[in-house]
Design a protein around this motif. Sequence first.
Motif, PDB file in Angstrom:
ATOM      1  N   CYS A  55       0.806  -1.219   0.000  1.00 14.11           N
ATOM      2  CA  CYS A  55       0.000   0.000   0.000  1.00 14.11           C
ATOM      3  C   CYS A  55       0.830   1.255   0.000  1.00 14.11           C
TER       4      CYS A  55
ATOM      5  N   TYR B  69      -2.751  14.679  -0.384  1.00 11.46           N
ATOM      6  CA  TYR B  69      -3.917  15.460   0.050  1.00 11.46           C
ATOM      7  C   TYR B  69      -3.520  16.818   0.629  1.00 11.46           C
TER       8      TYR B  69
ATOM      9  N   ARG C 190      -8.575  11.859 -11.393  1.00 12.50           N
ATOM     10  CA  ARG C 190      -7.601  10.797 -11.115  1.00 12.50           C
ATOM     11  C   ARG C 190      -8.283   9.486 -10.700  1.00 12.50           C
TER      12      ARG C 190
ATOM     13  N   HIS D 291      -8.018   1.097  -2.043  1.00 15.48           N
ATOM     14  CA  HIS D 291      -9.017   1.963  -1.426  1.00 15.48           C
ATOM     15  C   HIS D 291     -10.426   1.637  -1.936  1.00 15.48           C
TER      16      HIS D 291
ATOM     17  N   SER E 180     -13.593  13.355  -0.225  1.00 18.41           N
ATOM     18  CA  SER E 180     -12.994  13.891   0.989  1.00 18.41           C
ATOM     19  C   SER E 180     -12.323  15.216   0.698  1.00 18.41           C
TER      20      SER E 180
ATOM     21  N   ARG F  12      -9.547  -6.124   3.050  1.00 20.72           N
ATOM     22  CA  ARG F  12      -9.593  -5.104   4.081  1.00 20.72           C
ATOM     23  C   ARG F  12     -10.575  -5.489   5.154  1.00 20.72           C
TER      24      ARG F  12
HETATM   25  C1  BLA Z   1      -7.580   6.734   0.846  1.00 23.12           C
HETATM   26  N1  BLA Z   1      -8.731   6.156   3.003  1.00 23.12           N
HETATM   27  C2  BLA Z   1      -8.491   6.979   1.928  1.00 23.12           C
HETATM   28  C3  BLA Z   1      -9.309   8.143   2.033  1.00 23.12           C
HETATM   29  C4  BLA Z   1     -10.044   8.015   3.189  1.00 23.12           C
HETATM   30  C5  BLA Z   1      -9.696   6.751   3.774  1.00 23.12           C
HETATM   31  C6  BLA Z   1     -11.026   9.055   3.699  1.00 23.12           C
HETATM   32  C7  BLA Z   1      -9.348   9.327   1.082  1.00 23.12           C
HETATM   33  C8  BLA Z   1     -10.072   8.999  -0.187  1.00 23.12           C
HETATM   34  C9  BLA Z   1     -11.556   9.224  -0.130  1.00 23.12           C
HETATM   35  O1  BLA Z   1     -12.003  10.366  -0.069  1.00 23.12           O
HETATM   36  O2  BLA Z   1     -12.323   8.231  -0.167  1.00 23.12           O
HETATM   37  C10 BLA Z   1     -10.167   6.159   4.982  1.00 23.12           C
HETATM   38  N2  BLA Z   1     -12.472   6.935   5.215  1.00 23.12           N
HETATM   39  C11 BLA Z   1     -11.288   6.538   5.722  1.00 23.12           C
HETATM   40  C12 BLA Z   1     -11.369   6.580   7.139  1.00 23.12           C
HETATM   41  C13 BLA Z   1     -12.598   7.019   7.463  1.00 23.12           C
HETATM   42  C14 BLA Z   1     -13.289   7.259   6.230  1.00 23.12           C
HETATM   43  C15 BLA Z   1     -10.307   6.200   8.096  1.00 23.12           C
HETATM   44  O3  BLA Z   1     -14.438   7.679   6.126  1.00 23.12           O
HETATM   45  C16 BLA Z   1     -13.107   7.202   8.807  1.00 23.12           C
HETATM   46  C17 BLA Z   1     -14.032   8.084   9.085  1.00 23.12           C
HETATM   47  N3  BLA Z   1      -6.581   1.593   2.919  1.00 23.12           N
HETATM   48  C18 BLA Z   1      -6.549   0.550   3.819  1.00 23.12           C
HETATM   49  C19 BLA Z   1      -5.418  -0.257   3.546  1.00 23.12           C
HETATM   50  C20 BLA Z   1      -4.779   0.325   2.461  1.00 23.12           C
HETATM   51  C21 BLA Z   1      -5.508   1.514   2.096  1.00 23.12           C
HETATM   52  C22 BLA Z   1      -5.065  -1.490   4.324  1.00 23.12           C
HETATM   53  O4  BLA Z   1      -7.360   0.369   4.691  1.00 23.12           O
HETATM   54  C23 BLA Z   1      -3.594  -0.144   1.777  1.00 23.12           C
HETATM   55  C24 BLA Z   1      -3.532  -1.401   1.304  1.00 23.12           C
HETATM   56  C25 BLA Z   1      -5.142   2.378   1.040  1.00 23.12           C
HETATM   57  N4  BLA Z   1      -6.592   4.446   1.334  1.00 23.12           N
HETATM   58  C26 BLA Z   1      -5.666   3.674   0.714  1.00 23.12           C
HETATM   59  C27 BLA Z   1      -5.176   4.369  -0.444  1.00 23.12           C
HETATM   60  C28 BLA Z   1      -5.849   5.595  -0.502  1.00 23.12           C
HETATM   61  C29 BLA Z   1      -6.738   5.626   0.620  1.00 23.12           C
HETATM   62  C30 BLA Z   1      -4.120   3.871  -1.386  1.00 23.12           C
HETATM   63  C31 BLA Z   1      -5.686   6.680  -1.543  1.00 23.12           C
HETATM   64  C32 BLA Z   1      -6.804   6.665  -2.530  1.00 23.12           C
HETATM   65  C33 BLA Z   1      -6.556   7.692  -3.601  1.00 23.12           C
HETATM   66  O5  BLA Z   1      -6.669   8.913  -3.315  1.00 23.12           O
HETATM   67  O6  BLA Z   1      -6.242   7.274  -4.716  1.00 23.12           O
END
Ligand code: BLA
Length: 495
Positions: free
Chosen positions: A12, A204, A242, A248, A262, A443
Motif C-alpha cells: 500500500c 492530500y 484521477r 481503497h 474527501s 480489508r
Molecule cells: C484513501 N482512506 C483513503 C481516504 C479516506 C480513507 C477518507 C481518502 C479517499 C476518499 O475520499 O475516499 C479512509 N475513510 C477513511 C477513514 C474514514 C473514512 C479512516 O471515512 C473514517 C471516518 N486503505 C486501507 C489499507 C490500504 C488503504 C489497508 O485500509 C492499503 C492497502 C489504502 N486508502 C488507501 C489508499 C488511498 C486511501 C491507497 C488513496 C486513494 C486515492 O486517493 O487514490
Amino acid sequence: REVDDTFDVSACVREPIHKLGGVQSYGALIGVRDGKIVVASENAGTVLGVPEPRGAVTRLLTDWQMATLAALADADTGQTAMMPVELGGVGSGRRFDVTVHRADGLLVLEFEPASPAGEFASAYAPVRQALVRLQRAGTVAEACQEAVREIRAITGYDRVVAYRFESADGPGEVIAEEVAAGWEPWLGLWFPATDIPPQARRLYEHNWIRVIADVEDETARLVPEVLPDTGEPLDLSMSVLRTVSDFHLEYLRNIEVTSSMSVSLLSGGRLWGLIACHGRARKELSPPVRSACEFFGVALSLQLASLREHDVTSARERSRQVIAGLLADEPLQPAGLKDLMDCDAVLVRTNGDLTVHGDGLGPEAAAALLAALPDTVAGEIWSSECLADDLADMPEKGPAGVLALRSGAEGDVVVWVRAERTVARRWATDPSRPITMGPHGRRLTPRGSTAVFLASVRGHSMPWSTTDLVMAAELGRAMMASALANARRLSALNA
Ligand code: BLA
C-alpha cells in the motif's frame, strides 16, 4: 483448512497513487503541449462527442479558449481552476466544465459534463451563510459539526464526518458526524493509521479535494500509457478525475459505499484531518458544488487555526495569574508545580538537587529519565506523549509521557510526567491484528457498533494540551525573568 488471508501493508505504502495512468470514466482528460494533444484518456472521443481527439488542439478549442484556460492554470489561486466551455471546432456547441492545471510540462484539461446554469450561484449562497455560522463556532468540535452539516446539505451524501488525525501519519478519530437514518454511527470511533497511507496524506496536502463517483467504474486509461519524454505515466497529483487505488476501492466496497468525497483540513500546511463523505449510490459532484466544498474546507481550516490561536491566548492569560502566585513562594514548591496541570508526578532539579513529587517514579527512575531527555536550551520546552517512540534511550520502567521545561542553566529542569493512559479508545477495527480479507477483498471492515473494539492505548499517555504547553512556556519565561531580576539585585548589592 485455515486460509492465510493476511495482507502485506507495505504494498500500500509503495503504490504510486498519483501515477496510475487513468481517469474516472465520467469525464475525459487531454494533455496539451505547444498546441498539440500529447496524451488523452481513451474515452475522450466518446465523452467529447468527437472523433479521436488527436493532433492540433485547435480542432476542439479556439486559441482564445486555450489562452484563457492557460491563464487560469497559471493564476495560482491555490484552488482548483475551472471554467465552462463550449467546444469550438469539431463537436461545436457541446458544453463542458473544464478544470485545468499544469503537470509534466503539459496543460492538462479535464472535461466534465456541463453543470446546469446557475448551479454555481445556488451552491455559493448557502456556503456564504454557513461561513457566518462557522465563524461563530467557539470550539473545534462546534466548527467541525457546522462543517459536516453544511457539506451534507450541499452535497446530499449519506454520511459526512470530520476525521482528525492524532499525528501526521497516525490513526484518527471521528469528531463530528451527520448521517442518514439507518447508518451506523461512527462518532467517537478511532480508525487505524494504515487506512490512509502516507503518500496519500502527502498528496492530500497539495490537492485538497477528491471525488470518487463510483467504486465500480471502469477506469479510462491514458493513451499513451507513458509520456515519451519522461518515460512515466502522467503525474495526476492535481487531477480532479484521477483514478483511484484498488486497495481503497476495496475498502469502500467493504463498508458498502459506492461513492465518496474527501476534503483536506490543513494546519500550517500539514494535513490535520479530513471531511470524509460516503454515498450508498453513485454520485458525480458537479464542478461548482465540488469547488464550494473545497472552498468550505479552506474556510474551516482557517477557522480551526483561529480557534487554536484563541485557545493559546486565553491559556496564556490564565497561566500568568497562576504562575505569579506560584513564584511568590521562594524556593519554588513542587506541590504547586504539580497542580499547574493534570499529571502523575513532577520532577524538579535545582542546583543539582532532584526532588520527585507525586506517584509512580522512584529517584533512580527519575534520574534515568532526566539523563535520557534531549538537551534543550533554557526556557525551551520538550514534550512527548509516547516516550517509547520519541526517545532513543528510553529507560526501562519510565512514564509514557513527559513535558520538560529547562528552567535555567546548569541542568535546572522541571519535568511533568504522565503514566500510560487508562482510558480505552473505541476502534472501528482491532488495530493490533494484521489486515485480513473482507467480504469484498483485502480489508477488515469497520463493522457495526456491537463489534467496536475497545483497546487501551499502549505506551501513550493522555496528550499534552495546548493549555499545558502554554502553561509550561509561560512558567519558563517567568522563571527566567525572576532569575534575571535576582541577579540584577545581587550585583546592585555588591556594587
Ligand atoms: C484513501 N482512506 C483513503 C481516504 C479516506 C480513507 C477518507 C481518502 C479517499 C476518499 O475520499 O475516499 C479512509 N475513510 C477513511 C477513514 C474514514 C473514512 C479512516 O471515512 C473514517 C471516518 N486503505 C486501507 C489499507 C490500504 C488503504 C489497508 O485500509 C492499503 C492497502 C489504502 N486508502 C488507501 C489508499 C488511498 C486511501 C491507497 C488513496 C486513494 C486515492 O486517493 O487514490
